[in-house]
Design a protein around this motif. Structure first.
Motif, PDB file in Angstrom:
ATOM      1  N   LEU A 110     -22.055  -3.348   7.592  1.00 44.65           N
ATOM      2  CA  LEU A 110     -22.827  -2.684   8.658  1.00 44.65           C
ATOM      3  C   LEU A 110     -22.426  -1.211   8.760  1.00 44.65           C
ATOM      4  O   LEU A 110     -21.300  -0.845   8.393  1.00 44.65           O
ATOM      5  N   PRO A 111     -23.316  -0.343   9.283  1.00 46.04           N
ATOM      6  CA  PRO A 111     -23.096   1.107   9.147  1.00 46.04           C
ATOM      7  C   PRO A 111     -21.986   1.708  10.007  1.00 46.04           C
ATOM      8  O   PRO A 111     -21.280   2.594   9.553  1.00 46.04           O
ATOM      9  N   THR A 112     -21.835   1.265  11.252  1.00 44.49           N
ATOM     10  CA  THR A 112     -20.821   1.888  12.104  1.00 44.49           C
ATOM     11  C   THR A 112     -20.547   1.024  13.326  1.00 44.49           C
ATOM     12  O   THR A 112     -21.431   0.301  13.801  1.00 44.49           O
ATOM     13  N   LYS A 113     -19.311   1.138  13.823  1.00 37.36           N
ATOM     14  CA  LYS A 113     -18.951   0.447  15.062  1.00 37.36           C
ATOM     15  C   LYS A 113     -19.146   1.342  16.275  1.00 37.36           C
ATOM     16  O   LYS A 113     -18.895   0.939  17.402  1.00 37.36           O
ATOM     17  N   ASP A 114     -19.567   2.588  16.045  1.00 39.99           N
ATOM     18  CA  ASP A 114     -19.655   3.545  17.145  1.00 39.99           C
ATOM     19  C   ASP A 114     -20.939   3.431  17.968  1.00 39.99           C
ATOM     20  O   ASP A 114     -21.157   4.237  18.858  1.00 39.99           O
TER      21      ASP A 114
END
Ligand code: BGC
Length: 365
Positions: free
Chosen positions: A38-42
């Motif tokens: 997945l691309p980001t946890k932000d």
């Protein structure tokens, strides 16, 4: 007391053992069947996808590992290599950058791994087998339709914002929005306040990718709320008073829409604003309940996860997955499974998001 302690100690040991087992994989030896990147946890969007994947994993006998790329294509490539080394057969991947992800999926493809692009298409490579996605053109069209349904007309100011140009979805969202907004811009009901490129193209019903690139280049948020906020501030500082008053704002997603809404709310020359979003972020549900964001497009992540996992399981079991259409990625047509979206505002938030069990109402004010 002691008895209770003993039981919880046993439970704790059992839980630890369980975690260990899970970490080693159900079939032992650290082998993984399906890798998810997945691309980001932000952003809440992708943290929720992870959570929905974890919920779905209770129903599968296969081993699934989920990794995050933190917005970096280099980290993404590293993640894919890690998963290749763990023996995955299927890769489910949502890239921070659709073009740059080609190298990672080509590496997977070389190992005979089936590649499923998840929500965002991987572009300009033939190393993508499937695409599970929401109807992203419909997302943009729904946002635009909401603005048109709430417009006052008479050359009402319209502020346009878009996603990151490295994300193919940003083009699909904009394409959908433009289709609905353009006739209202061309007939003078709406006046574009913040994009000379869009203004120059206002008589064109259909834009080429290159034309959209020029517009997105001016109005991109890069999916970053800080960039969205700075742009909105710059736009309002430059705008004359006739571009204020009652305004309409195409907010590309919830995370950036909240940042943009805050800037418009703080400008005393803005009398009212209608702002769109998408994702049904919890914070935006709160904004909608509070009247600070007008709408969101609800994309039920549970469905996307289910589609991706069903596809993966079909592949693992040697079956041919069913698809509903295809998307051209610049090089090939990628077979796709597409899911519908739902417009949510104050009038149906309870029904769609709380009564449906998507969120727990008690978490909201
Ligand atoms: C997704 C949106 C998300 C955005 C920013 C898009 O590709 O479809 O749901 O808000 O990326 O992460």
């Amino acid at each position: 007391m002691h008895k209770g302690f003993k039981i919880s100690a046993i439970l704790l040991v059992a839980a630890l053992f369980g975690t260990l087992l899970a970490a080693c994989g159900k079939n032992g030896g650290g082998k993984v069947d399906v890798g998810v990147v997945l691309p980001t946890k932000d952003e809440q969007r992708w943290v929720q996808d992870e959570q929905r994947f974890r919920e779905a994993l209770d129903d599968t006998k296969y081993n699934v590992e989920i990794l995050f790329s933190q917005g970096s294509s280099a980290k993404e490539k590293e993640n894919v290599e890690t998963l290749i080394n763990k023996g995955i057969k299927v890769l489910i991947i949502c890239p921070p950058d659709g073009d740059a992800a080609a190298a990672a999926v080509e590496a997977a493809k070389k190992e005979g791994i089936t590649v499923i692009a998840y929500d965002r298409l991987i572009t300009n490579t033939d190393a993508v087998d499937y695409y599970v996605t929401f109807d992203s053109v419909a997302v943009g069209a729904a946002q635009a339709q909401y603005l048109v349904d709430h417009m006052k007309g008479g050359g009402q100011p319209l502020y346009l914002y878009a996603g990151a140009a490295s994300d193919n979805n940003a083009f699909l969202f904009f394409e959908g929005a433009w289709k609905v907004l353009q006739p209202k811009i061309a007939d003078g009901s709406l006046k574009i306040a913040n994009s000379s490129e869009a203004e120059a193209l206002k008589d064109k019903a259909e834009l080429t990718r290159e034309e959209m690139s020029r517009i997105i280049g001016q109005i991109t948020t890069n999916w970053d709320p800080n960039e969205a906020k700075n742009k909105a501030q710059t736009h309002l500082t430059a705008a004359s008073d006739d571009l204020k008053g009652d305004v309409l704002i195409l907010g590309p997603n919830d995370h950036t829409a909240r940042a943009i809404a805050d800037v418009f709310a703080a400008d005393s020359a803005v009398t009212s604003y209608v702002v769109t979003g998408q994702d049904a972020d919890k914070a935006s549900v709160e904004y909608i309940l509070d009247g600070k964001q007008s709408m969101t497009v609800f994309k039920d992540v549970r469905t996307l996860v289910k589609d991706a996992m069903n596809l993966a399981v079909d592949i693992l079991e040697g079956k041919t997955p069913t698809t509903t259409g295809s998307y051209h990625n610049g090089k090939i047509d990628v077979k796709a499974k597409q899911t519908d979206v739902i417009v949510v505002d104050q009038s149906n938030v309870k029904k769609e998001l709380f009564d449906s069990g998507y969120y727990d109402e008690s978490e909201f004010n």
